[in-house]
Design a protein around this motif. Structure first.
Motif, mmCIF file in Angstrom:
data_model
loop_
_atom_site.group_PDB
_atom_site.id
_atom_site.type_symbol
_atom_site.label_atom_id
_atom_site.label_comp_id
_atom_site.label_asym_id
_atom_site.label_seq_id
_atom_site.Cartn_x
_atom_site.Cartn_y
_atom_site.Cartn_z
ATOM 1 N N VAL A 148 48.450 13.769 -26.835
ATOM 2 C CA VAL A 148 48.308 15.002 -26.061
ATOM 3 C C VAL A 148 46.873 15.108 -25.574
ATOM 4 O O VAL A 148 45.930 15.035 -26.374
ATOM 5 C CB VAL A 148 48.679 16.231 -26.916
ATOM 6 N N ILE A 149 46.685 15.265 -24.271
ATOM 7 C CA ILE A 149 45.345 15.376 -23.711
ATOM 8 C C ILE A 149 45.251 16.649 -22.877
ATOM 9 O O ILE A 149 46.129 16.937 -22.064
ATOM 10 C CB ILE A 149 44.968 14.128 -22.875
ATOM 11 N N ALA A 150 44.194 17.413 -23.124
ATOM 12 C CA ALA A 150 44.038 18.704 -22.453
ATOM 13 C C ALA A 150 42.594 18.888 -22.021
ATOM 14 O O ALA A 150 41.661 18.422 -22.672
ATOM 15 C CB ALA A 150 44.449 19.850 -23.374
ATOM 16 N N GLY A 151 42.429 19.593 -20.911
ATOM 17 C CA GLY A 151 41.107 19.931 -20.419
ATOM 18 C C GLY A 151 40.946 21.431 -20.326
ATOM 19 O O GLY A 151 41.736 22.106 -19.671
ATOM 20 N N GLY A 152 39.957 21.975 -21.034
ATOM 21 C CA GLY A 152 39.657 23.400 -20.964
ATOM 22 C C GLY A 152 40.826 24.294 -21.286
ATOM 23 O O GLY A 152 41.497 24.152 -22.308
ATOM 24 N N ILE A 153 41.122 25.218 -20.383
ATOM 25 C CA ILE A 153 42.200 26.187 -20.590
ATOM 26 C C ILE A 153 43.571 25.521 -20.565
ATOM 27 O O ILE A 153 44.582 26.123 -20.949
ATOM 28 C CB ILE A 153 42.117 27.299 -19.514
ATOM 29 N N GLY A 154 43.634 24.248 -20.168
ATOM 30 C CA GLY A 154 44.895 23.502 -20.186
ATOM 31 C C GLY A 154 45.480 23.365 -21.572
ATOM 32 O O GLY A 154 46.660 23.015 -21.713
ATOM 33 N N ILE A 155 44.690 23.662 -22.597
ATOM 34 C CA ILE A 155 45.194 23.595 -23.966
ATOM 35 C C ILE A 155 46.340 24.572 -24.173
ATOM 36 O O ILE A 155 47.207 24.363 -25.035
ATOM 37 C CB ILE A 155 44.059 23.870 -24.984
ATOM 38 N N ALA A 156 46.376 25.658 -23.398
ATOM 39 C CA ALA A 156 47.435 26.660 -23.549
ATOM 40 C C ALA A 156 48.812 26.064 -23.326
ATOM 41 O O ALA A 156 49.764 26.378 -24.039
ATOM 42 C CB ALA A 156 47.201 27.820 -22.581
ATOM 43 N N SER A 157 48.930 25.187 -22.335
ATOM 44 C CA SER A 157 50.224 24.607 -21.995
ATOM 45 C C SER A 157 50.764 23.699 -23.094
ATOM 46 O O SER A 157 51.972 23.688 -23.359
ATOM 47 C CB SER A 157 50.109 23.831 -20.676
ATOM 48 N N VAL A 158 49.882 22.922 -23.727
ATOM 49 C CA VAL A 158 50.337 21.954 -24.727
ATOM 50 C C VAL A 158 50.384 22.526 -26.131
ATOM 51 O O VAL A 158 50.936 21.900 -27.046
ATOM 52 C CB VAL A 158 49.454 20.684 -24.715
ATOM 53 N N PHE A 159 49.830 23.720 -26.325
ATOM 54 C CA PHE A 159 49.767 24.316 -27.663
ATOM 55 C C PHE A 159 51.152 24.491 -28.295
ATOM 56 O O PHE A 159 51.359 24.130 -29.463
ATOM 57 C CB PHE A 159 49.023 25.645 -27.612
ATOM 58 N N PRO A 160 52.144 25.034 -27.578
ATOM 59 C CA PRO A 160 53.476 25.167 -28.181
ATOM 60 C C PRO A 160 54.132 23.824 -28.468
ATOM 61 O O PRO A 160 54.940 23.712 -29.398
ATOM 62 C CB PRO A 160 54.270 25.987 -27.162
ATOM 63 N N PHE A 161 53.799 22.803 -27.684
ATOM 64 C CA PHE A 161 54.302 21.456 -27.965
ATOM 65 C C PHE A 161 53.767 20.977 -29.311
ATOM 66 O O PHE A 161 54.499 20.385 -30.112
ATOM 67 C CB PHE A 161 53.874 20.504 -26.848
ATOM 68 N N LEU A 162 52.492 21.231 -29.574
ATOM 69 C CA LEU A 162 51.893 20.831 -30.849
ATOM 70 C C LEU A 162 52.518 21.588 -32.013
ATOM 71 O O LEU A 162 52.705 21.042 -33.101
ATOM 72 C CB LEU A 162 50.380 21.065 -30.806
ATOM 73 N N HIS A 163 52.847 22.850 -31.798
ATOM 74 C CA HIS A 163 53.543 23.620 -32.834
ATOM 75 C C HIS A 163 54.908 23.006 -33.130
ATOM 76 O O HIS A 163 55.328 22.926 -34.289
ATOM 77 C CB HIS A 163 53.722 25.075 -32.385
ATOM 78 N N ALA A 164 55.602 22.590 -32.089
ATOM 79 C CA ALA A 164 56.947 22.035 -32.259
ATOM 80 C C ALA A 164 56.922 20.678 -32.951
ATOM 81 O O ALA A 164 57.921 20.270 -33.550
ATOM 82 C CB ALA A 164 57.643 21.920 -30.896
ATOM 83 N N HIS A 165 55.782 19.976 -32.871
ATOM 84 C CA HIS A 165 55.669 18.636 -33.457
ATOM 85 C C HIS A 165 54.439 18.571 -34.361
ATOM 86 O O HIS A 165 53.630 17.649 -34.272
ATOM 87 C CB HIS A 165 55.598 17.583 -32.347
ATOM 88 N N GLN A 166 54.337 19.559 -35.197
ATOM 89 C CA GLN A 166 53.145 19.713 -36.040
ATOM 90 C C GLN A 166 52.868 18.474 -36.885
ATOM 91 O O GLN A 166 53.756 17.924 -37.536
ATOM 92 C CB GLN A 166 53.305 20.930 -36.950
ATOM 93 N N GLY A 167 51.615 18.029 -36.840
ATOM 94 C CA GLY A 167 51.180 16.896 -37.635
ATOM 95 C C GLY A 167 51.500 15.534 -37.061
ATOM 96 O O GLY A 167 51.138 14.512 -37.659
#
Length: 231
Positions: free
Chosen positions: A84-103
């Motif tokens: 997962v790669i994010a720039g600045g405020i783009g972290i908002a979009s991928v944050f729920p993906f990280l929750h769904a695939h925690q760790g």
């Protein structure tokens, strides 16, 4: 009385009315940031009149919300390694993906400076590993986060054939991610950002050029395979 909303998926977005009046007239698009027990949260940076008005909102104020809209990030299989790669405020979009695939995910997060990186403690808890960079070197590695990603892939610390990329951030970053993914033979999904008027695909105001013609970011996107986009 508010209508019941569909359950959002990682990568989808909402069109938010930022003012009950006609200035500004159009809704603003915001990625789903986090699902909560009593609703959902959005993350935004104050940039203009619309977000400035949102900042003035108080608890129990009501606004019209349309969503969830658009496509979501395809889920990886159990055998795949999410990058997962994010720039600045783009972290908002991928944050729920990280929750769904925690760790599970290796997270690469960059910005111009350290004060433009958000939710770092939470990201450490959600990630298998977290890589940080800033353009000015104020936090993490100095330089561009795409270079950090490329160096990691070149180090062969993980099996590239099992990797799948997910990215959200500024257009130049997404273009660079697409080039890295193509050079390594990795499937990459990018969340495109374009100004939206309706959010429903009717106005054709948010199109991007793809190998199969112009596609609406609000309808066929915002998540596209990077190889589909004509950069």
């Amino acid at each position: 009385m508010p209508e019941a909303a569909a359950e959002p998926l990682p990568g989808q977005f909402y069109m938010i009315e930022v003012n009950r009046g006609s200035d500004p007239l159009l809704k603003r698009a915001f990625s789903l940031f986090r699902r909560t027990d009593d609703g959902f949260q959005l993350m935004y940076r104050i940039k203009g009149r619309g977000t400035s008005l949102l900042k003035e909102m108080k608890r129990d104020d009501a606004l019209e919300v349309l969503g969830p809209l658009g496509t979501h990030y395809p889920f990886p299989s159990e055998e795949q390694v999410p990058l997962v790669i994010a720039g600045g405020i783009g972290i908002a979009s991928v944050f729920p993906f990280l929750h769904a695939h925690q760790g599970r995910a290796l997270v690469f997060y960059g910005a111009r400076s350290g004060d433009e990186l958000f939710m770092l403690d939470e990201l450490k808890g959600l990630s298998r590993d977290l890589f940080i960079s800033t353009d000015d070197g104020s936090l993490g590695t100095k330089g561009y986060i795409v270079d950090v990603l490329d160096n990691y892939l070149n180090s062969k610390r993980t099996d590239i054939s099992r990797c799948k990329l997910y990215a959200c951030g500024p257009y130049p970053m997404l273009e660079a991610v697409s080039k890295v993914a193509a050079s390594k033979g990795i499937t990459a999904y990018v969340s495109m950002e374009e100004r939206m008027a309706c959010g429903l695909g009717a106005c054709l105001g948010c199109v991007v050029k793809t190998k199969t013609g112009y596609r609406r970011v609000c309808k066929e996107g915002p998540v596209f395979k990077s190889e589909e986009i004509i950069w």
